[in-house]
Design a protein around this motif. Structure first.
Motif, PDB file in Angstrom:
ATOM      1  N   VAL A 173     -10.090   3.323  -2.548  1.00 18.94           N
ATOM      2  CA  VAL A 173      -9.822   2.010  -3.136  1.00 18.94           C
ATOM      3  C   VAL A 173     -10.728   0.913  -2.600  1.00 18.94           C
ATOM      4  O   VAL A 173     -10.556  -0.257  -2.948  1.00 18.94           O
ATOM      5  N   GLY A 174     -11.706   1.256  -1.760  1.00 16.55           N
ATOM      6  CA  GLY A 174     -12.595   0.242  -1.220  1.00 16.55           C
ATOM      7  C   GLY A 174     -11.896  -0.646  -0.209  1.00 16.55           C
ATOM      8  O   GLY A 174     -10.682  -0.574  -0.015  1.00 16.55           O
ATOM      9  N   GLU A 449     -16.985   4.069   1.966  1.00 21.03           N
ATOM     10  CA  GLU A 449     -16.804   3.767   0.547  1.00 21.03           C
ATOM     11  C   GLU A 449     -17.718   4.612  -0.337  1.00 21.03           C
ATOM     12  O   GLU A 449     -17.323   5.067  -1.410  1.00 21.03           O
ATOM     13  N   TYR A 495     -14.005   5.576  -4.993  1.00 21.88           N
ATOM     14  CA  TYR A 495     -14.431   4.177  -5.044  1.00 21.88           C
ATOM     15  C   TYR A 495     -15.846   4.047  -5.590  1.00 21.88           C
ATOM     16  O   TYR A 495     -16.138   3.140  -6.381  1.00 21.88           O
ATOM     17  N   SER A 503      -9.855  -0.933  -6.609  1.00 25.38           N
ATOM     18  CA  SER A 503      -9.227  -1.974  -5.787  1.00 25.38           C
ATOM     19  C   SER A 503      -8.255  -2.806  -6.604  1.00 25.38           C
ATOM     20  O   SER A 503      -7.150  -3.136  -6.151  1.00 25.38           O
TER      21      SER A 503
END
Length: 526
Positions: A173-174, A449, A495, A503
């Protein structure tokens, strides 16, 4: 009116408590990573917002509390920036530096104020306020990271040490999604202090959040337990630092460029050591000449490198009409047969406001304001965002120069995805304080990421080889080098594939919980 005046001391006491809580929250970040203190700080802010919800002007009160919390947070967490003023302002440096920090903190704090005010619009007196607080502040933090060029430093997600289990959620999800989840976790204990709710019901939201984070930690632990893919055909990379201070590097001597280069050559080793050598941002100063215009200097570099490739940061210039424009650049040089071959040049695309350029220069040029770099009117931004750079006998790389490594998602994705990231930076501006440690921790999140290893050369900071999970393979701070065989990249992360959408999904789910969760039944207290 009289009631408002009587409440003024109480209001300012609460704002002072918010500022103190913000200062405590700084200890959650590198190099400390005391997550428990960050949780305590956020709980204090939520409880103060509970008080604000009872006031007639509750949205304005919430903005003020969020702003005070953040000014305490940013003034303490970014105090190291003032060190940059010591080089040009002498005894006045602390005064100018302190004023700059307070101004920067006041501006950045507006985003936390905005997030708190947004949360207050949907505030409740029960557990439903926790997810809406997390979603609103996470949204404001995304705005802080993107508005007006952006400054995504001290994001809530960075309280988790990179390379450890919780940090691995950034691959899904960063760091913005991780920040939203971190705020949810940190705010949930505030429910334990709610009045009129049975103790077991107060504990339920905290347990529910814990049940979300427990498997997340287990997933991260399992991800780290899996062996990192390695390939013997990947190059050995050395990241070197001269160990020179900013003042020493820019000493006005007729042989200054040669003197600095010699220090870097000593850290780079002989021609048969490593396959690729990386020097930091601005490695060669432009005291007497520009490196790319000095053929003798380039030939000396090529002779010392031998068959190795050299990636280094420097200032270059180009004519534009009757003047020159300057770029903060990274250059790839091959030294085959002792002749310097400029393979590629990347010009920094995202520049530091006031550090590398002055915003609205045409309006303020008459005030004789110069950027901290003191390169004329400042650097020009590169025409292209970070891209693939080709190196001989190595996978394609993407170069991020200093400030660029704090922005999620700058490395190309899809068919243009590189095999690794080269990060060059000059942290010598900021002394030996917490700033370089924070910068290094942030840069390691770019590896998590993207699923790409990072080779980081940092003047005055931490030079290191980092694997795709954000773990340090080898590191050095100061004169010397770090060296390792380049780790293989991981498959494309969630991500890296979906970017900000991953996100945003987290923040959206948290916001929807405000509507989906039932309102707790309150009982009368005897």
């Amino acid at each position: 009116m009289n009631a408002e005046r009587e409440n003024l001391p109480k209001v300012w006491l609460e704002r002072g408590a918010a500022a103190m809580a913000g200062a405590i929250a700084t200890l959650g970040h590198a190099p400390f990573h005391v997550v428990a203190l960050y949780v305590i700080a956020i709980v204090i802010l939520v409880r103060l917002l509970d008080r604000a919800a009872l006031r007639p002007k509750r949205i304005a009160a919430a903005f003020a509390l969020g702003w005070c919390f953040a000014i305490g947070h940013f003034a303490t967490g970014l105090h190291w920036i003032s060190s940059a003023f010591l080089y040009d302002f002498g005894v006045w440096g602390p005064l100018f530096g302190g004023a700059a920090i307070l101004l920067l903190a006041a501006l950045l704090a507006c985003f936390w104020g905005l997030g708190s005010a947004l949360a207050m619009m949907l505030w409740t007196s029960d557990m439903r306020r926790v997810p809406i607080f997390a979603a609103a502040v996470a949204l404001s933090e995304w705005l802080r990271g993107n508005a007006f060029t952006g400054f995504p430093w001290l994001l809530p997600g960075y309280v988790w040490p990179p390379g450890e289990p919780m940090s691995q959620l950034a691959s899904l999800v960063g760091v913005y999604g991780l920040s939203a989840l971190t705020l949810l976790l940190a705010a949930s204990p505030a429910v334990l202090f709610d009045a009129g709710i049975k103790p077991l019901r107060r504990l339920a939201p905290v347990l529910a959040v814990a049940l979300v984070f427990a498997p997340s930690w287990a997933w991260g632990w399992r991800r780290l337990a899996e062996p990192t893919p390695r390939a013997l055909d990947l190059p050995v990379v050395r990241v070197a630092d001269s160990g020179m201070s900013q003042a020493d590097k820019w000493a006005e001597r007729p042989d200054q460029e040669w003197r600095v280069v010699q220090r870097y050559l000593e850290a780079s080793g002989s021609a048969n050591e490593a396959d690729i050598v990386i020097w930091p941002e601005g490695a060669i100063p432009s005291v007497n000449s520009y490196a790319l215009e000095n053929e003798a200097l380039l030939d000396a570099l090529a002779a010392a490198m031998g068959e190795r490739a050299l990636v280094l940061g420097l200032t270059r210039r180009e004519p534009r009409g009757e003047r020159f424009v300057h770029y903060n650049s990274a250059v790839v040089i091959n030294g085959a047969s002792g002749a310097a071959e400029i393979v590629d040049i990347y010009d920094k695309h995202r520049l530091v406001p006031f550090g590398e350029y002055i915003p609205f220069w045409r309006l303020v040029s008459g005030f004789n304001i110069a950027p901290l770099q003191r390169i004329g009117a400042g650097f020009e931004p590169g025409a292209r965002a970070p891209r693939r750079i080709m190196l001989a006998n190595a996978p394609a790389a993407t170069i991020l120069i200093c400030y660029e490594a704090i922005f999620p998602g700058l490395a190309p994705a899809g068919d243009d995805r590189p095999g690794w990231i080269i990060s060059v930076t000059n942290d010598a501006w900021f002394g030996n304080g917490v700033g370089p440690s924070q910068h290094f921790a942030i840069a390691r999140y770019r590896a998590i990421e993207s699923g790409l290893p990072i080779a980081r050369a940092a003047s005055g900071g931490v030079s290191a080889i980092v694997d795709p999970q954000g773990r340090v393979i080898d590191a050095n701070r100061g004169a010397g080098y770090a060296e390792a065989r380049l780790p293989a990249p991981l498959p494309v992360t969630v991500y890296a594939r979906f970017g900000l959408a991953a996100s945003a999904l987290v923040a959206l789910v948290l916001a929807l919980l405000r509507l989906a969760l039932p309102r707790p039944h309150r009982h009368a207290c005897g």
